[in-house]
Design an enzyme around this catalytic site. Structure first.
Site, PDB file in Angstrom:
ATOM      1  N   LYS A 163       0.836  -1.201   0.000  1.00 27.94           N
ATOM      2  CA  LYS A 163       0.000   0.000   0.000  1.00 27.94           C
ATOM      3  C   LYS A 163       0.873   1.255   0.000  1.00 27.94           C
ATOM      4  O   LYS A 163       1.872   1.319   0.727  1.00 27.94           O
ATOM      5  CB  LYS A 163      -0.907  -0.037   1.235  1.00 27.94           C
ATOM      6  CG  LYS A 163      -1.922   1.076   1.359  1.00 27.94           C
ATOM      7  CD  LYS A 163      -2.773   0.840   2.606  1.00 27.94           C
ATOM      8  CE  LYS A 163      -3.868   1.872   2.782  1.00 27.94           C
ATOM      9  NZ  LYS A 163      -4.702   1.584   3.986  1.00 27.94           N
ATOM     10  N   SER A 208      -9.462   1.259   3.016  1.00 27.91           N
ATOM     11  CA  SER A 208      -8.641   2.064   2.124  1.00 27.91           C
ATOM     12  C   SER A 208      -7.516   1.271   1.462  1.00 27.91           C
ATOM     13  O   SER A 208      -6.835   1.776   0.572  1.00 27.91           O
ATOM     14  CB  SER A 208      -8.017   3.222   2.914  1.00 27.91           C
ATOM     15  OG  SER A 208      -7.167   2.725   3.941  1.00 27.91           O
ATOM     16  N   SER A 239      -9.918  -1.090   7.214  1.00 24.13           N
ATOM     17  CA  SER A 239      -9.342  -0.994   5.877  1.00 24.13           C
ATOM     18  C   SER A 239      -8.638  -2.244   5.386  1.00 24.13           C
ATOM     19  O   SER A 239      -8.214  -2.309   4.233  1.00 24.13           O
ATOM     20  CB  SER A 239      -8.369   0.186   5.821  1.00 24.13           C
ATOM     21  OG  SER A 239      -9.069   1.402   5.966  1.00 24.13           O
TER      22      SER A 239
END
Length: 410
Positions: free
Chosen positions: A46, A123, A147
Site C-alpha cells: 500500500k 482504504s 481498511s
C-alpha cells in the site's frame, strides 16, 4: 482531477506507477541466509509505507509531491523483503486512508476481481485487488477503521488486523494513531500465517492443536445488524459448526451504534490532531467524500472527544469481560452485507459505511486481533466470516479461522 498518468496501466488499476517494477538500489534488502517459506512470494505494498528511494504518495498527488524520497524502508516492508519476498509494486489507497469505499478521485477505483460491478473496499483497495486478482501473493496494507477487514470481505480473500501495536508501524502514514495497525491480505491462510511469523520475529504461526477447545460467542447485538440473507446463511453455518464447537448465541454487552459513533469521533479528533494543518491548507485537493470527512474532523470539539473517550472506556471493560475466559472468540460475518455497486450513490455508500462500522469498530476500539476469511457469496458478491479474540491472541485467532474454514470446506 484524474491523475491516470500516475497509475500503472492494466492490472485491475491496483498499482501506482511510482514503485512498480524493480526496487531502487537504496531499498534492496541485505542478504538473509535464513530459509524462509516466504521466499519468492510476490509482495504488493500500500502506498502509505516508506520505501527507500521512492516517494510515499498516500493516495493524494499534492501529498505525494510534498514528500521527499524516503531515506529508509518501513520495517514491515523490509522484514518481508529480507525473508525473500519478491517486490511487485506500490498499490492504490484511498486518500490518506480516510475512507472504506475503495474510491480514489485521482487514481480511480481498483476493479474488484470477484465482482467488477461492485466496489473493492478500502482504504487498502489496491493491495486487496492485487491479491484477489493473482497479481501478488501478499498485499501489505493498514487497518484503522476496517481498511483490511472490509476489502478482504468484499474481494473474497483472507485479511488480518493484528493486535494494535503488535507490528511495528514505523515509516507508515497513519490516520489515527490509537487505531491504525499494519495488516495484510493473502489468498491462502498458510501464507497469511507465515507473514505473521515474519513480522512478529517468530516462527510461522502454525494452526494450534487446541482449536477444538475454543468457545465461540455470537453476540445478539451484531446479529441484528445483518442483512436477512446473510443472517440466514450464518445460521446455517453455525448449525454446521456446532458439530465440533460450542457456540453461545447471547447478549455480549456490546452497544454497536454508540461504540461506532465514539469510534468516529475519536478517529476524527486524532486525524485533526495529526493532519489538521496540512488538511486545512489542502482541502481542495481531496475528492468530495474525503474532503467532507476531513472538514468534519476539523470541527470536532474537545467535549465531543472527551465524551467519546468515556464510551471507549466502557467498551474496553465490556470487551475485557467477554474475553476474560481463555479460549473465547467472537465469530460473525465480517460485515452486514456484500459490497455496494460501483454506481451506488454517495448517500448509499455512506449508509453502508455507517452500518459496517458498527461491526468493525469493536476490534478498533479495543485493539483486538481479527481475521476475515472467505466464506460465501450472494449472486457472485463475496461476504467474509471473521474471528476476533483477546489482545495478543493473534496466533490463536488465525488458527481458529483456519480450522473453521477447513470445516466449512469439507
Amino acid at each position: 482531477m484524474n491523475h491516470a498518468d500516475l497509475l500503472q496501466p492494466g492490472l485491475h488499476r491496483a498499482f501506482v506507477r511510482d514503485g512498480f517494477g524493480a526496487l531502487p538500489p537504496a531499498a534492496l534488502p541485505s542478504a538473509d541466509t535464513r530459509s524462509s517459506s516466504l521466499s519468492g512470494a510476490r509482495l504488493a505494498v500500500k502506498d502509505v509505507f516508506d520505501v527507500a528511494g521512492l516517494r510515499t504518495g498516500g493516495g493524494n498527488p499534492a501529498w505525494r509531491d510534498a514528500q521527499p524520497l524516503a531515506a529508509a524502508t518501513a520495517p514491515a516492508v523490509r522484514l518481508l523483503l529480507e525473508r525473500g519476498m519478491r517486490w511487485v509494486g506500490k498499490t492504490v489507497t484511498d486518500e490518506l486512508t480516510y475512507s472504506l469505499a475503495g474510491i480514489n478521485a485521482h487514481y480511480g477505483t481498483p476493479e474488484n476481481p470477484a465482482d467488477p460491478a461492485r466496489l473493492p473496499g478500502g482504504s487498502s483497495s489496491g493491495s486487496a485487488v492485487a491479491v484477489a486478482a493473482g497479481d501478488a501473493d501478499v498485499g501489505l496494507g493498514t487497518d484503522c477503521g476496517g481498511s483490511i477487514r472490509l476489502p478482504a470481505s468484499y474481494c473474497g480473500i483472507w485479511g488480518i488486523r493484528p493486535t494494535h501495536g503488535r507490528i511495528a508501524g514505523n515509516g507508515c502514514v497513519t490516520l489515527a494513531h490509537s487505531f491504525d495497525t499494519v495488516g495484510w491480505f493473502a489468498r491462502d491462510a498458510a501464507l497469511l500465517a507465515d507473514v505473521l511469523g515474519a513480522l512478529t520475529h517468530g516462527e510461522p504461526a502454525a494452526p494450534s492443536n487446541d482449536v477444538r477447545r475454543a468457545r465461540i460467542v455470537v453476540p445478539n447485538e451484531l446479529l441484528a445488524l445483518l442483512h436477512p440473507a446473510a443472517r440466514a446463511a450464518f445460521d446455517a453455518t453455525c448449525a454446521r459448526l456446532r458439530a465440533s464447537w460450542s457456540i453461545d448465541v447471547r447478549d455480549a454487552g456490546f452497544s454497536p451504534p454508540a461504540w461506532a459513533d465514539a469510534f468516529r469521533v475519536l478517529q476524527a479528533a486524532e486525524v485533526a490532531a495529526q493532519h489538521g494543518p496540512w488538511a486545512t491548507a489542502h482541502l481542495d485537493t481531496f475528492g468530495a467524500d474525503v474532503r467532507a470527512r476531513f472538514a468534519a474532523a476539523l470541527a470536532i470539539a474537545p467535549d465531543q472527544a472527551a465524551a467519546a473517550q468515556r464510551v471507549r472506556v466502557d467498551a474496553l471493560r465490556s470487551v475485557a469481560r467477554l474475553f476474560a475466559d481463555a479460549d473465547t472468540f467472537v465469530v460473525m460475518p465480517t460485515l452486514p452485507w456484500v459490497a455496494p455497486r460501483v454506481d451506488a450513490s454517495g448517500a448509499e455508500i455512506d449508509d453502508i459505511r455507517r452500518r459496517s462500522q458498527q461491526m468493525l469498530c469493536i476490534a478498533g476500539l479495543a485493539g483486538l486481533p481479527q481475521v476475515s476469511l472467505p466464506w460465501t457469496a450472494f449472486d457472485g458478491a463475496p461476504l467474509g466470516l471473521s474471528v476476533t479474540g483477546a489482545r495478543g491472541d493473534d496466533e490463536a485467532v488465525l488458527a481458529l479461522a483456519r480450522a473453521l474454514h477447513a470445516a466449512l470446506m469439507d
